[in-house]
Design a protein around this motif. Structure first.
Motif, PDB file in Angstrom:
ATOM      1  N   MET A 135       0.984  -1.193   0.092  1.00 47.52           N
ATOM      2  CA  MET A 135       0.028   0.034   0.004  1.00 47.52           C
ATOM      3  C   MET A 135       0.787   1.316  -0.055  1.00 47.52           C
ATOM      4  O   MET A 135       1.565   1.333   0.974  1.00 47.52           O
ATOM      5  CB  MET A 135      -1.037  -0.030   1.248  1.00 47.52           C
ATOM      6  CG  MET A 135      -1.723  -1.104   1.579  1.00 47.52           C
ATOM      7  SD  MET A 135      -2.925  -1.453   0.221  1.00 47.52           S
ATOM      8  CE  MET A 135      -4.142  -0.720   0.629  1.00 47.52           C
ATOM      9  N   LYS A 190      -5.734   8.070   7.196  1.00 44.05           N
ATOM     10  CA  LYS A 190      -4.810   7.950   5.891  1.00 44.05           C
ATOM     11  C   LYS A 190      -4.684   6.432   5.608  1.00 44.05           C
ATOM     12  O   LYS A 190      -3.628   5.851   5.225  1.00 44.05           O
ATOM     13  CB  LYS A 190      -3.290   8.154   6.945  1.00 44.05           C
ATOM     14  CG  LYS A 190      -3.276   9.277   7.562  1.00 44.05           C
ATOM     15  CD  LYS A 190      -3.226  10.501   6.340  1.00 44.05           C
ATOM     16  CE  LYS A 190      -3.276  11.842   6.903  1.00 44.05           C
ATOM     17  NZ  LYS A 190      -3.731  12.891   6.028  1.00 44.05           N
ATOM     18  N   TYR A 191      -5.885   5.845   5.529  1.00 46.52           N
ATOM     19  CA  TYR A 191      -6.053   4.767   4.833  1.00 46.52           C
ATOM     20  C   TYR A 191      -6.600   4.931   3.198  1.00 46.52           C
ATOM     21  O   TYR A 191      -7.258   5.921   2.961  1.00 46.52           O
ATOM     22  CB  TYR A 191      -7.217   3.613   5.469  1.00 46.52           C
ATOM     23  CG  TYR A 191      -6.700   2.993   6.486  1.00 46.52           C
ATOM     24  CD1 TYR A 191      -6.435   1.431   6.361  1.00 46.52           C
ATOM     25  CD2 TYR A 191      -6.785   3.345   7.941  1.00 46.52           C
ATOM     26  CE1 TYR A 191      -5.995   0.757   7.285  1.00 46.52           C
ATOM     27  CE2 TYR A 191      -6.193   2.822   9.001  1.00 46.52           C
ATOM     28  CZ  TYR A 191      -5.631   1.249   8.690  1.00 46.52           C
ATOM     29  OH  TYR A 191      -5.327   0.662   9.720  1.00 46.52           O
ATOM     30  N   ILE A 192      -6.362   4.035   2.440  1.00 44.97           N
ATOM     31  CA  ILE A 192      -6.653   4.250   1.243  1.00 44.97           C
ATOM     32  C   ILE A 192      -8.019   3.873   0.926  1.00 44.97           C
ATOM     33  O   ILE A 192      -8.605   2.813   1.494  1.00 44.97           O
ATOM     34  CB  ILE A 192      -5.567   3.374   0.143  1.00 44.97           C
ATOM     35  CG1 ILE A 192      -4.308   3.800   0.272  1.00 44.97           C
ATOM     36  CG2 ILE A 192      -6.267   3.399  -1.360  1.00 44.97           C
ATOM     37  CD1 ILE A 192      -3.359   2.972  -0.505  1.00 44.97           C
ATOM     38  N   ALA A 195       0.167   4.772   0.676  1.00 48.08           N
ATOM     39  CA  ALA A 195      -0.605   5.693   1.188  1.00 48.08           C
ATOM     40  C   ALA A 195      -0.353   7.083   1.204  1.00 48.08           C
ATOM     41  O   ALA A 195      -0.219   7.932   0.163  1.00 48.08           O
ATOM     42  CB  ALA A 195      -0.975   5.057   2.645  1.00 48.08           C
ATOM     43  N   GLY A 246      -8.200  -2.071   3.242  1.00 44.95           N
ATOM     44  CA  GLY A 246      -8.104  -2.083   4.852  1.00 44.95           C
ATOM     45  C   GLY A 246      -6.686  -2.206   5.357  1.00 44.95           C
ATOM     46  O   GLY A 246      -5.614  -1.790   4.158  1.00 44.95           O
ATOM     47  N   ASP A 247      -6.356  -2.840   6.192  1.00 45.36           N
ATOM     48  CA  ASP A 247      -4.929  -2.969   6.660  1.00 45.36           C
ATOM     49  C   ASP A 247      -4.356  -4.006   5.852  1.00 45.36           C
ATOM     50  O   ASP A 247      -4.741  -5.373   6.359  1.00 45.36           O
ATOM     51  CB  ASP A 247      -4.826  -3.009   8.231  1.00 45.36           C
ATOM     52  CG  ASP A 247      -3.517  -2.905   8.676  1.00 45.36           C
ATOM     53  OD1 ASP A 247      -2.446  -3.658   8.412  1.00 45.36           O
ATOM     54  OD2 ASP A 247      -3.043  -2.039   9.590  1.00 45.36           O
ATOM     55  N   ALA A 248      -3.403  -3.700   5.145  1.00 47.85           N
ATOM     56  CA  ALA A 248      -2.890  -5.100   4.464  1.00 47.85           C
ATOM     57  C   ALA A 248      -2.082  -5.870   5.263  1.00 47.85           C
ATOM     58  O   ALA A 248      -2.127  -7.254   5.267  1.00 47.85           O
ATOM     59  CB  ALA A 248      -1.942  -4.315   3.154  1.00 47.85           C
ATOM     60  N   GLY A 249      -1.284  -5.396   6.240  1.00 46.67           N
ATOM     61  CA  GLY A 249      -0.507  -6.302   7.187  1.00 46.67           C
ATOM     62  C   GLY A 249      -1.501  -7.238   8.220  1.00 46.67           C
ATOM     63  O   GLY A 249      -1.068  -8.368   8.084  1.00 46.67           O
TER      64      GLY A 249
END
Ligand code: URA
Length: 209
Positions: A133, A192-194, A135, A199-202
């Motif tokens: 991501m 600051k999420y796309i 961002a 969502g949270d890729a990690g």
């Protein structure tokens, strides 16, 4: 200004659509990130130099080409970047692997390095920096700075999804870095999420939430 490559390949677009689905589970998400990384790496290695060699086939001697000279390293930004490493090394098995760990300082909101382990000869290698991501671009720019401090001259940045804000930030600070992204999304939200993103890729790669 180095090129920005948005990979319009149908397979990449299809796999990113599957990633976006909130019902896609950890195993499938991880496999998709790896497959997308492989497809993006295929594009990012298009300019590798070749040299001519002779090989004996069962029929005749063929003048043919192999990759020559340039040595590569892939450097994931921890932790989500780890999900892209296998995809790259499946195409470039000789690539060395470095790691850069960054966390976001809660007060200053800027990335702080907590880990960096790079191959000894990193300054002689072209580097593919990987983070799914892109961002704000702050982590990418920090990682690029760390690579430059280690003498790396040629850096390509590879991500699955980028934001317009992230692209602008990296291109402004590092106009020589070519960027390869599967798709460009709409914007960043206040966290600051796309958007729409994944969502949270990690968390989705490692199943931590
Ligand atoms: N990092 C992520 O994992 N997701 C985003 O949307 C932005 C940054």
């Amino acid at each position: 200004m180095a090129d920005l490559h948005i990979i319009n390949h149908p397979l990449v677009q299809h796999k990113i659509s599957l990633l976006r689905d909130k019902n896609t589970g950890t195993k499938e998400f991880r496999e998709l990130v790896s497959e997308i990384a492989m497809l993006i790496c295929y594009e990012a290695t298009r300019d590798l130099p070749l040299k001519e060699i002779e090989i004996e086939t069962p029929v005749a001697v063929a003048r043919t080409k192999i990759i020559s000279g340039r040595k590569l390293a892939v450097v994931p930004i921890l932790r989500a970047g780890l999900g892209m490493v296998d995809g790259v090394t499946s195409l470039v098995p000789a690539a060395k692997i470095g790691h850069i760990g960054l966390f976001r300082d809660p007060d200053t909101k800027t990335p702080v390095q907590y880990y960096a382990k790079l191959p000894d000869d990193i300054s002689e290698r072209d580097v593919i920096l990987a983070d799914p991501m892109l961002a704000t671009g702050h982590s990418a720019n920090s990682a690029i700075k760390i690579l430059r401090e280690h003498g790396v001259k040629n850096i390509k940045f590879m991500c699955v999804i980028c934001s317009p804000e992230g692209i602008a930030a990296v291109r402004e600070a590092n106009p020589d870095v070519e960027i390869y992204a599967g798709v460009m999304d709409e914007k960043l939200n206040e966290d600051k999420y796309i958007v729409p993103g994944v969502g949270d890729a990690g968390d989705r790669i490692f199943g931590t939430k």
